[in-house]
Write a protein that holds these residues in place. Structure first.
Motif, PDB file in Angstrom:
ATOM      1  N   UNK A  63      44.365  26.489  33.494  1.00 41.86           N
ATOM      2  CA  UNK A  63      45.047  26.541  34.791  1.00 41.86           C
ATOM      3  C   UNK A  63      46.299  27.411  34.713  1.00 41.86           C
ATOM      4  N   UNK A  64      47.051  27.253  33.626  1.00 41.81           N
ATOM      5  CA  UNK A  64      48.278  28.033  33.465  1.00 41.81           C
ATOM      6  C   UNK A  64      47.958  29.524  33.278  1.00 41.81           C
ATOM      7  N   UNK A  65      46.924  29.814  32.497  1.00 43.27           N
ATOM      8  CA  UNK A  65      46.550  31.212  32.270  1.00 43.27           C
ATOM      9  C   UNK A  65      46.065  31.848  33.566  1.00 43.27           C
ATOM     10  N   UNK A  66      45.231  31.136  34.316  1.00 40.00           N
ATOM     11  CA  UNK A  66      44.717  31.674  35.581  1.00 40.00           C
ATOM     12  C   UNK A  66      45.847  31.939  36.563  1.00 40.00           C
ATOM     13  N   UNK A  67      46.793  31.015  36.631  1.00 36.95           N
ATOM     14  CA  UNK A  67      47.936  31.202  37.536  1.00 36.95           C
ATOM     15  C   UNK A  67      48.755  32.420  37.114  1.00 36.95           C
ATOM     16  N   UNK A  68      48.930  32.592  35.805  1.00 36.01           N
ATOM     17  CA  UNK A  68      49.699  33.738  35.311  1.00 36.01           C
ATOM     18  C   UNK A  68      48.969  35.049  35.606  1.00 36.01           C
ATOM     19  N   UNK A  69      47.638  35.062  35.460  1.00 33.58           N
ATOM     20  CA  UNK A  69      46.876  36.280  35.753  1.00 33.58           C
ATOM     21  C   UNK A  69      47.002  36.663  37.224  1.00 33.58           C
ATOM     22  N   UNK A  70      46.950  35.652  38.096  1.00 30.38           N
ATOM     23  CA  UNK A  70      47.103  35.946  39.530  1.00 30.38           C
ATOM     24  C   UNK A  70      48.495  36.458  39.830  1.00 30.38           C
ATOM     25  N   UNK A  71      49.477  35.842  39.196  1.00 26.36           N
ATOM     26  CA  UNK A  71      50.866  36.242  39.437  1.00 26.36           C
ATOM     27  C   UNK A  71      51.130  37.670  38.972  1.00 26.36           C
ATOM     28  N   UNK A  72      50.569  38.041  37.813  1.00 22.40           N
ATOM     29  CA  UNK A  72      50.791  39.371  37.250  1.00 22.40           C
ATOM     30  C   UNK A  72      49.768  40.396  37.737  1.00 22.40           C
ATOM     31  N   UNK A  73      48.790  39.919  38.558  1.00 19.78           N
ATOM     32  CA  UNK A  73      47.761  40.805  39.112  1.00 19.78           C
ATOM     33  C   UNK A  73      47.053  41.608  38.012  1.00 19.78           C
ATOM     34  N   UNK A  74      46.605  40.879  37.001  1.00 20.67           N
ATOM     35  CA  UNK A  74      45.901  41.513  35.891  1.00 20.67           C
ATOM     36  C   UNK A  74      44.459  41.788  36.313  1.00 20.67           C
ATOM     37  N   UNK A  75      44.005  43.025  36.126  1.00 17.97           N
ATOM     38  CA  UNK A  75      42.634  43.393  36.466  1.00 17.97           C
ATOM     39  C   UNK A  75      41.729  43.151  35.268  1.00 17.97           C
ATOM     40  N   UNK A  76      40.600  42.513  35.533  1.00 20.86           N
ATOM     41  CA  UNK A  76      39.637  42.268  34.463  1.00 20.86           C
ATOM     42  C   UNK A  76      39.096  43.578  33.913  1.00 20.86           C
ATOM     43  N   UNK A  77      38.845  43.568  32.618  1.00 20.16           N
ATOM     44  CA  UNK A  77      38.298  44.752  31.956  1.00 20.16           C
ATOM     45  C   UNK A  77      37.467  44.283  30.779  1.00 20.16           C
ATOM     46  N   UNK A  78      36.279  44.867  30.628  1.00 14.22           N
ATOM     47  CA  UNK A  78      35.431  44.509  29.492  1.00 14.22           C
ATOM     48  C   UNK A  78      35.582  45.563  28.410  1.00 14.22           C
ATOM     49  N   UNK A  79      36.303  45.208  27.366  1.00 15.19           N
ATOM     50  CA  UNK A  79      36.493  46.158  26.265  1.00 15.19           C
ATOM     51  C   UNK A  79      35.193  46.401  25.518  1.00 15.19           C
ATOM     52  N   UNK A  80      34.250  45.453  25.638  1.00 15.42           N
ATOM     53  CA  UNK A  80      33.014  45.552  24.859  1.00 15.42           C
ATOM     54  C   UNK A  80      31.859  46.135  25.656  1.00 15.42           C
TER      55      UNK A  80
END
Length: 698
Positions: free
Chosen positions: A443-460
């Motif tokens: 929950x904390x990680x998801x909230x932080x990702x939304x707050x920082x507007x991190x875009x998903x990326x598949x390195x693999x």
């Protein structure tokens, strides 16, 4: 105005310059068959190789950004100079004397970039000459105190900048350099009473590019009365030197980085020296700035591996990795967090090494010896693990408040990992280490990702070009200003349209013929070629290319140098067709590679029997593009004849069709009878051509 370089001298430089050698100075090239070599493009950021070099043709082309050209074009873009400067840079490298038109009053004395390089080299010689003077005792003591011998200092180019006001300025003046050149090179500064030395009373290190050319300097403070308070200073940004695009020690470490596919990033000049002397010969350092994307591009081009073809190599594959040596204190952890901003696939190969007692590599070598430095690198930990564990270790997690503090500290760190699959793995690992429920940390990680507007990326994920708006990350960048981006959008338009498809036999035949004509013109039969006309081509770009070949004089003479043939063709074709010519020049043809004797201009340099590289194509013969057009093999001549026959057969078919159409609209009479005779003639020629080339009997 400077005089123009004489054309004969330009051709001498073209004949002497080795494209493979020039490109290999900044890009790791690997064989890709048919005399082609591939690597990561130096002109746009990419993770899978799309940059092709065909040394025998003297041509390079990037299928990603669309850039391409000959050896002069490459130097122009790599060095950011104009054509004349590129010629002079190559002439200087290959020791060719240039002559200029006598019609101009002022003769060219060398490009600005070349002069700045010469000024830096002279400054380096001056600094080295001062290191053994009485005044430089403090510099020698500093180096000796770090267990560096005089031989070590000489190997790494250590020097001394005298304390006087204008020692270097006066020295360079006696060597013919102007005050403006000294200012432009970053060696001097403008004062109220003239220019003065920028480096004064300091020990110096030369900062070079991968080819060993001195671009600037780093210098350490020695005396308390130094008017510049900073402990270390570097050359300011100049035409040669950009602090975010240089790595100290890259000239010494390049070969080892390529061979071992490993780079060690340290924080100081003496750390680089200590690592190399301890046997870690892949060490480099940033110069007055944090490690950033431009530095990552340099390293990625050297350690890239495309051995598995389209499969994206991510993570520590067969020893491939980048090791950062950070301090274990707050500053080191901050530097590690900064590295999180780098490309996701790059970070999966990134490790962190922290020495005992937070010693840097230089102090570690002094206190514990060479083996300790080697062990430091060997025992490095993945970057993600290091940063996350460092955050958790700040809290006493045996208490509930400590656990919650660790959750709040580590959640924003995990949230910055752009690869969604890695986020899940590290969230679970951190939750177990802290001792909290997985749901809480998620929950904390998801909230932080939304707050920082991190875009998903598949390195693999397998890297494939993405065209158009679908799935593209929002961007305010103007695509026209970025050639690679513009190329993507142009390809999107071409790929999405439904009114013209190229997967047809007509396109393939014309494309193959043009590729063969450009790469192996001596395979084309002159008598049969003379029967072609612009109407033999229906694809617009190949019609225009045929006209460009004719404008260049048609098929080249057998003794024409390969590079000159490409130059003449590109010159007549103009910028509209340049990219197509470059792409056709590196396009693999469906033919076996000629044997060593037949392909002397492009024969590989083969390793000794039984040794590394034995029996494998490694490097092209030097100056392959300077050798005259090679003789075609029997197979190549047959293939060219088949393509010519198909083109002419289609030409006759169109002529027959047009004649029949016209004949059907005419009344009976002589004109209609004449057209019938023409049709019979075309059909006879068509059959004879088929018999000659394919051996048909029907």
């Amino acid at each position: 105005m400077p005089g123009l370089i004489k054309k004969d001298d330009i051709e001498k430089v073209r004949a002497k310059a080795d494209l493979y050698e020039i490109v290999s100075e900044s890009v790791t090239l690997k064989p890709s068959g048919s005399g082609t070599y591939v690597g990561l493009c130096p002109f746009h950021d990419e993770k899978s190789p799309s940059f092709s070099v065909r040394p025998s043709m003297g041509v390079w082309h990037c299928f990603g950004c669309g850039l391409g050209g000959d050896v002069f074009t490459y130097v122009e873009r790599e060095e950011n100079v104009e054509f004349g400067d590129a010629v002079e840079i190559l002439a200087d490298k290959y020791h060719i004397e240039l002559h200029y038109d006598n019609d101009r009053r002022e003769q060219r004395k060398g490009s600005k970039r070349a002069r700045l390089l010469e000024a830096n080299e002279e400054a380096q010689r001056f600094f080295v000459s001062q290191i053994m003077t009485k005044e430089a005792l403090a510099a020698r003591k500093l180096l000796a105190g770090r267990t560096f011998t005089q031989a070590d200092s000489t190997h790494f180019g250590c020097g001394y900048a005298p304390r006087g006001w204008d020692n270097l300025v006066r020295h360079l003046s006696t060597k013919g350099f102007t005050q403006q050149e000294m200012l432009d090179a970053g060696l001097a500064r403008q004062g109220q009473r003239g220019i003065y030395d920028y480096f004064r009373g300091r020990v110096t290190w030369p900062i070079r590019d991968s080819t060993g050319r001195t671009l600037g300097f780093g210098a350490r403070k020695l005396f308390e009365d130094d008017s510049i308070g900073a402990k270390y200073i570097n050359t300011p940004d100049t035409q040669l030197y950009r602090k975010n695009q240089v790595l100290y020690g890259i000239d010494l470490a390049k070969d080892a980085i390529v061979k071992k596919r490993q780079a060690v990033i340290v924080e100081g000049y003496t750390d680089v020296m200590a690592c190399h002397l301890a046997g870690v010969d892949t060490a480099v350092a940033t110069c007055g700035t944090a490690f950033g994307e431009d530095h990552a591009k340099i390293v990625r081009r050297l350690i890239s591996d495309d051995a598995l073809g389209a499969i994206q190599l991510v993570g520590p594959v067969r020893g491939s990795r980048v090791v950062f040596t950070f301090d274990g204190d707050a500053a080191g952890q901050k530097a590690a967090l900064h590295a999180f901003g780098l490309d996701g696939s790059f970070l999966t190969q990134t490790f962190v090494a922290v020495a005992r007692d937070n010693l840097d590599p230089c102090d570690l070598r002094i206190q514990h010896g060479d083996q300790a430095v080697k062990s430091l690198v060997d025992e490095a930990r993945p970057l993600y693990d290091f940063v996350i564990d460092s955050a958790v270790d700040m809290f006493d997690t045996q208490y509930t408040t400590g656990q919650m503090g660790a959750v709040k500290a580590v959640a924003p760190i995990i949230a910055q990992i752009r690869d969604r699959s890695l986020v899940g793995i590290y969230t679970r690992k951190a939750a177990r280490r802290i001792g909290v429920d997985l749901d809480l940390l998620q929950q904390e990680v998801s909230a932080a990702r939304r707050s920082m507007r991190v875009h998903d990326q598949s390195a693999y994920a397998i890297r494939q070009p993405r065209y158009g708006n679908a799935g593209r990350e929002p961007s305010d960048r103007n695509p026209y200003e970025e050639s690679a981006r513009r190329r993507e959008l142009e390809k999107k338009d071409a790929a999405d349209q439904g009114y013209y498809r190229i997967d047809d036999s007509v396109f393939i035949c014309e494309q193959q013929f043009m590729g063969l004509l450009i790469q192996i013109p001596r395979a084309v039969n002159r008598d049969v070629y003379s029967q072609l006309s612009v109407d033999s081509f229906v694809v617009p770009i190949f019609r225009t290319l045929y006209q460009a070949v004719e404008a260049a004089g048609g098929l080249p003479a057998a003794d024409t140098p390969q590079g000159l043939w490409m130059h003449n063709l590109s010159k007549e074709a103009g910028p509209l067709l340049e990219s197509a010519i470059n792409e056709l020049a590196v396009m693999p043809l469906p033919l076996a590679a000629p044997d060593k004797d037949a392909q002397s201009p492009v024969s590989g340099r083969v390793g000794p029997a039984g040794g590394p590289g034995a029996g494998q194509e490694a490097e092209p013969a030097a100056n392959a593009a300077a050798i005259q057009l090679r003789e075609a093999t029997a197979e190549e001549r047959q293939y060219a004849s088949e393509l010519l026959a198909r083109l002419l057969d289609a030409t006759y078919m169109r002529l027959i069709s047009a004649a029949r159409h016209q004949m059907n609209r005419l009344p009976d009479g002589q004109e209609k009878f004449d057209l019938l005779g023409k049709i019979t003639e075309y059909e006879t020629l068509r059959k004879e051509l088929s018999n000659q080339v394919f051996g048909n009997v029907n």
